[in-house]
Write an enzyme that holds these catalytic residues in place. Structure first.
Site, short mmCIF file in Angstrom:
data_model
loop_
_atom_site.label_atom_id
_atom_site.label_comp_id
_atom_site.label_asym_id
_atom_site.label_seq_id
_atom_site.Cartn_x
_atom_site.Cartn_y
_atom_site.Cartn_z
N LYS A 44 -1.91 -1.92 -3.81
CA LYS A 44 -3.20 -1.37 -4.54
C LYS A 44 -3.57 0.03 -3.86
O LYS A 44 -3.91 0.91 -4.61
CB LYS A 44 -4.44 -2.37 -4.39
CG LYS A 44 -5.78 -2.00 -4.95
CD LYS A 44 -6.59 -2.75 -4.96
CE LYS A 44 -8.16 -2.37 -5.79
NZ LYS A 44 -9.12 -3.16 -5.82
N ILE A 45 -3.53 0.03 -2.55
CA ILE A 45 -3.92 1.23 -1.82
C ILE A 45 -2.87 2.23 -2.01
O ILE A 45 -3.22 3.54 -2.26
CB ILE A 45 -4.03 1.03 -0.22
CG1 ILE A 45 -5.40 0.04 -0.28
CG2 ILE A 45 -3.93 2.33 0.34
CD1 ILE A 45 -5.49 -0.18 1.55
N CYS B 67 -8.90 -3.62 6.63
CA CYS B 67 -8.34 -2.94 7.55
C CYS B 67 -9.39 -2.30 8.50
O CYS B 67 -9.05 -1.74 9.80
CB CYS B 67 -7.85 -1.54 6.76
SG CYS B 67 -8.87 -0.73 5.89
#
Length: 406
Positions: A190-191, A52
């Protein structure tokens, strides 16, 4: 291989915003295509790190332009746009850069240790497609060793600070009553999972609805944490009902748009995705508060200050591991000379004139131990003095006068 053939070309959060970085995000299918095309650009060792906060291409090449052209051949962004905002490192500077990235020193949130896992996956993906050779593998393994040492021997990654935790801090500063909020969390990777856990642990919020394109994943996480899951088809209604919306998906275009929010109640929206999965124009609505990963990275706290104090220790550790890699690289450059020495000594040992001058050799097989001893001695000397020609001659002399062949 000359170290000046090692390049990295990339863009990151320092010079480009989330919108630009999104144009150069590389997903698994794009990555596979890129690696398939690498040989067409004359590239044998290459990998891409796309997160990101950055997209970087590392490789052995005649020039960085080849790497940039290859990368941009699979992205929506052009080489011209990439070049305008990119940085290029070569040789020792490129090596310094990859060590800094692996240690979390170049992360948007200092000490972010998740970057190591992302690098592992990127290199593994490339290695499985025969795009990682001896140079890249040794370099990356040394970077991993440095990163692990920094993790174990410093507090650079200490405390709780990440994009998902920064989202919690952002909400704490803007919500008066946490318990009355209805949260919509879109994306349970995951985030998303980490964010969900932080909402419960730090804000005590339990009124959370989870939505994922693969519904089983949302249901599994909801059951694990005692929350609610909703089908993706109900997204429109869930957007209207929620007071806080957090998006942690990896769609190629926005999944929540300005149009959906024009007549909604006031809401806080947090976009943890790259490229943006919430249309940035939504933030122009007076009743909407929108934050993305760049906004969250500006949140500073005591933990971050403690991490900054650990930077000198981390740099010292990196220098040690860099020296180990550069020594390996230097020795590797001597391999052709050492092979030539070994072959020459073997040829001499087999030569009838040489054997007749040393009668004791006439009925004995080649003395490999004696030859290897001389080669090892040459290698040791070459580590300290870069004079391969002199050492070549000296090795022959040593062998001819060696007591091991008398």
């Amino acid at each position: 291989m000359a170290i000046d053939q090692f390049f990295v070309a990339g863009i990151n959060y320092k010079k480009t915003d989330a919108h630009i970085r999104g144009q150069f995000a590389v997903g698994p299918d794009q990555y596979a295509t890129l690696l398939q095309k690498a040989s067409l650009y004359g590239l044998q060792e290459v990998f891409v790190l796309s997160t990101c906060n950055r997209t970087e291409i590392y490789g052995l090449a005649d020039n960085a332009a080849l790497l940039i052209e290859l990368l941009c051949s699979v992205t929506t962004g052009s080489a011209a746009v990439f070049t305008e905002g990119c940085y290029i490192r070569q040789g020792h500077d490129a090596i310094n850069h990859i060590f800094a990235v692996g240690a979390g020193l170049d992360s948007q949130i200092l000490g972010d240790y998740e970057i190591v896992g992302q690098m592992k996956q990127a290199v593994k993906f490339a290695k499985e497609r025969n795009c990682i050779g001896a140079f890249m593998e040794r370099l990356f393994n040394t970077v991993l060793q440095a990163s692990k040492t920094i993790k174990n021997e410093t507090a650079l990654s200490g405390g709780t600070i990440s994009v998902s935790f920064a989202a919690i801090q952002f909400l704490k500063s803007r919500l008066i009553d946490h318990s009355s909020q209805q949260i919509l969390l879109l994306g349970t990777g995951k985030i998303g999972r980490n964010t969900c856990k932080n909402l419960i642990d730090y804000l005590g919020i339990k009124d959370i609805v989870l939505i994922n394109r693969t519904p089983e994943k949302a249901v599994e996480l909801a059951n694990e944490m005692g929350l609610k899951a909703a089908p993706y088809e109900s997204l429109e209604q869930q957007v209207q009902d929620a007071s806080v919306i957090i998006v942690a998906t990896n769609a190629s275009s926005p999944v929540i748009t300005r149009q959906q929010l024009i007549n909604s109640t006031p809401k806080i929206l947090i976009d943890l995705s790259i490229p943006n999965n919430i249309e940035p124009a939504a933030g122009t609505l007076a009743h909407i508060t929108l934050a993305n990963v760049d906004d969250l990275s500006k949140i500073n706290d005591e933990t971050l200050l403690k991490r900054k104090a650990e930077v000198p220790k981390a740099l010292t550790i990196i220098e040690t591991h860099k020296a180990e890699f550069e020594e390996w690289l230097s020795l590797r450059s001597h391999v052709p000379v050492l092979k030539a020495v070994k072959q020459k000594l073997q040829d001499m040992y087999s030569c009838e004139i040489f054997r007749s001058a040393h009668q004791q050799l006439s009925s004995t097989p080649i003395n490999k131990a004696a030859i290897q001893k001389v080669v090892n001695n040459v290698a040791l000397k070459m580590r300290h003095q870069h004079q391969p020609g002199c050492h070549y001659i000296e090795a022959i002399n040593d062998f001819m006068t060696s007591s091991t062949i008398r």
